[in-house]
Design an enzyme around this catalytic site. Structure first.
Site, PDB file in Angstrom:
ATOM      1  NE  ARG A  88      -4.387   0.017   2.315  1.00 46.22           N
ATOM      2  CZ  ARG A  88      -5.249  -0.998   2.209  1.00 46.22           C
ATOM      3  NH1 ARG A  88      -4.814  -2.226   2.110  1.00 46.22           N
ATOM      4  NH2 ARG A  88      -6.544  -0.762   2.190  1.00 46.22           N
ATOM      5  NE  ARG A 127     -16.553  -2.261   2.291  1.00 47.93           N
ATOM      6  CZ  ARG A 127     -15.332  -2.103   1.792  1.00 47.93           C
ATOM      7  NH1 ARG A 127     -14.987  -2.740   0.690  1.00 47.93           N
ATOM      8  NH2 ARG A 127     -14.461  -1.304   2.370  1.00 47.93           N
ATOM      9  NE  ARG A 154     -13.780  -2.723   6.432  1.00 49.02           N
ATOM     10  CZ  ARG A 154     -13.019  -2.836   5.355  1.00 49.02           C
ATOM     11  NH1 ARG A 154     -13.212  -3.835   4.515  1.00 49.02           N
ATOM     12  NH2 ARG A 154     -12.068  -1.972   5.090  1.00 49.02           N
TER      13      ARG A 154
END
Ligand code: ADP
Length: 214
Positions: A88, A127, A154
């Site tokens: 990343r 999500r 989340r």
């Protein structure tokens, strides 16, 4: 062969990883999942990274590099590996290069899923993950992994955190694509899952994609 699936949060890396694993027999390593498991198990690392992850930050390169170097070389002896969420940062990419370079042979490819920012935000806002095992769930009645029937958001998918994660992706993660420009294959991820999977299939079956680089 080692394939890195790369894209902003919400780009569909997890969904397309499932497609690659079931059609091309890769072993999937999702650093986000590994780290969320650390948090759930309350390990020393989990306690250290909990707040960072909730706030959409990146955990230290040294912690994540250690996880990768303990898993990737061993797995590559017997399988093709699909990395999702790693590297990343350019520094992580350089670290991975050094790990790979110590192997007798490898073929590294990057699949970049490119998605417009409005689409990313819309996807992430819808999500949900399974409350028990943390798997991202597309079905709304039952978790495909553990059968649990309760879904939650989340913590890093809360709207205030999402924009920050996308900004961080553009600033810190996207430079990895320049660093590895000669092995990056780009697909548009704005379409539906099938369209993106079809584009990935075209790449995965390309002769050049399959050629070894060391
Ligand atoms: P997304 O791609 O949607 O951001 P992930 O599940 O891949 O989600 O990652 C969730 C979080 O885990 C990241 O926001 C970050 O805090 C942490 N994380 C995952 N992979 C790395 C990594 N390679 N380096 C640093 N932090 C990471």
């Amino acid at each position: 062969m080692i394939v890195v699936i790369f894209g902003a949060p919400g780009a569909g890396k997890g969904t397309q990883s499932k497609h690659i694993v079931s059609n091309y027999g890769f072993v999937h390593i999702s650093t986000g999942e590994l780290l969320r498991n650390e948090v759930r198990s309350c390990s020393a690392l989990g306690k250290k990274i909990d707040a960072i992850m909730k706030n959409g930050g990146l955990i230290d390169d040294s912690d994540i590099n250690e996880i990768i170097s303990s898993k990737v070389p061993g797995l590559l002896k017997t399988s093709n590996v699909l990395l999702d969420g790693y590297p990343r940062t350019v520094s992580q990419a350089k670290f991975l290069d050094s790990v790979l370079f110590s192997l007798p042979t490898y073929n590294l490819r990057v699949i970049q899923i490119d998605v417009d920012v409005e689409v990313l935000i819309e996807r992430i806002s819808g999500r949900l993950v399974c409350k028990e095992c943390g798997a991202t769930c597309s079905a709304v009645d039952k978790c495909e992994i553990c059968g649990c029937m309760t879904f939650i958001k989340r913590s890093d998918d809360e709207p205030s955190v999402v924009t920050q994660r996308i900004e961080k992706y553009n600033k810190v993660c996207a430079p990895v694509l320049d660093y590895w420009h000669d092995v990056v294959y780009r697909v548009s991820g704005n379409g539906n899952c099938q369209e993106v999977s079809d584009a990935i299939d075209r790449i995965m079956t390309d002769d050049f994609f399959l050629k070894r680089i060391k």
